[in-house]
Design a protein around this motif. Structure first.
Motif, mmCIF file in Angstrom:
data_model
loop_
_atom_site.group_PDB
_atom_site.id
_atom_site.type_symbol
_atom_site.label_atom_id
_atom_site.label_comp_id
_atom_site.label_asym_id
_atom_site.label_seq_id
_atom_site.Cartn_x
_atom_site.Cartn_y
_atom_site.Cartn_z
ATOM 1 N N GLU A 78 0.842 -1.212 0.000
ATOM 2 C CA GLU A 78 0.000 0.000 0.000
ATOM 3 C C GLU A 78 0.871 1.253 0.000
ATOM 4 O O GLU A 78 0.597 2.213 -0.719
ATOM 5 N N ARG A 79 1.917 1.253 0.787
ATOM 6 C CA ARG A 79 2.835 2.404 0.824
ATOM 7 C C ARG A 79 3.518 2.577 -0.533
ATOM 8 O O ARG A 79 3.700 3.689 -1.013
ATOM 9 N N MET A 80 3.890 1.457 -1.163
ATOM 10 C CA MET A 80 4.526 1.525 -2.486
ATOM 11 C C MET A 80 3.559 2.129 -3.503
ATOM 12 O O MET A 80 3.965 2.960 -4.317
ATOM 13 N N ARG A 81 2.281 1.756 -3.454
ATOM 14 C CA ARG A 81 1.275 2.343 -4.369
ATOM 15 C C ARG A 81 1.207 3.848 -4.173
ATOM 16 O O ARG A 81 1.156 4.604 -5.142
ATOM 17 N N ARG A 82 1.188 4.288 -2.913
ATOM 18 C CA ARG A 82 1.128 5.734 -2.641
ATOM 19 C C ARG A 82 2.380 6.439 -3.160
ATOM 20 O O ARG A 82 2.300 7.516 -3.746
ATOM 21 N N LEU A 83 3.549 5.830 -2.941
ATOM 22 C CA LEU A 83 4.795 6.431 -3.412
ATOM 23 C C LEU A 83 4.838 6.517 -4.935
ATOM 24 O O LEU A 83 5.286 7.522 -5.502
ATOM 25 N N LEU A 84 4.352 5.482 -5.612
ATOM 26 C CA LEU A 84 4.340 5.498 -7.074
ATOM 27 C C LEU A 84 3.370 6.552 -7.598
ATOM 28 O O LEU A 84 3.680 7.258 -8.561
ATOM 29 N N ARG A 85 2.191 6.678 -6.963
ATOM 30 C CA ARG A 85 1.242 7.725 -7.373
ATOM 31 C C ARG A 85 1.850 9.107 -7.166
ATOM 32 O O ARG A 85 1.698 9.998 -8.006
ATOM 33 N N LEU A 86 2.546 9.292 -6.054
ATOM 34 C CA LEU A 86 3.196 10.565 -5.770
ATOM 35 C C LEU A 86 4.276 10.870 -6.815
ATOM 36 O O LEU A 86 4.360 11.993 -7.330
ATOM 37 N N ALA A 87 5.084 9.878 -7.150
ATOM 38 C CA ALA A 87 6.142 10.069 -8.148
ATOM 39 C C ALA A 87 5.551 10.426 -9.505
ATOM 40 O O ALA A 87 6.049 11.314 -10.199
#
Length: 96
Positions: free
Chosen positions: A34-43
């Motif tokens: 879930e954190r990786m999904r948020r980081l990818l969306r942010l990037a």
């Protein structure tokens, strides 16, 4: 991470694989899914903002003003105003 964005789809499998590979190269433990999904969306969002800023900087001032005029339209004050607004205000009139 935002410098390495090649896809504007944060759900793209190749993008996720590249992100995990980058973390592995840096010898960092990957975050939760879930954190990786948020980081990818942010990037992706940051990359999109930078791309728009770079494209805008290349436009002539007159072109920027014309585009702003298309985007900055007045919002009607009431439902009655909506009925009076033309659907395509800048389109040429067609003969009836």
């Amino acid at each position: 991470m935002k410098e390495r964005v090649a896809s504007f789809n944060p759900e793209a499998e190749a993008f996720k694989i590249a992100a995990y590979g980058h973390l592995r190269t840096l010898r960092l433990e990957p975050p939760s899914p879930e954190r990786m999904r948020r980081l990818l969306r942010l990037a992706v969002g940051q990359r999109e903002e930078r791309m728009v800023a770079e494209a805008t900087a290349q436009l002539m001032p007159a072109t920027r003003q014309a585009l702003d005029a298309l985007v900055n339209t007045q919002i009607p004050g009431s439902a009655a105003d909506v009925d009076q607004m033309p659907l395509f205000p800048y389109a040429p009139s067609l003969p009836r």
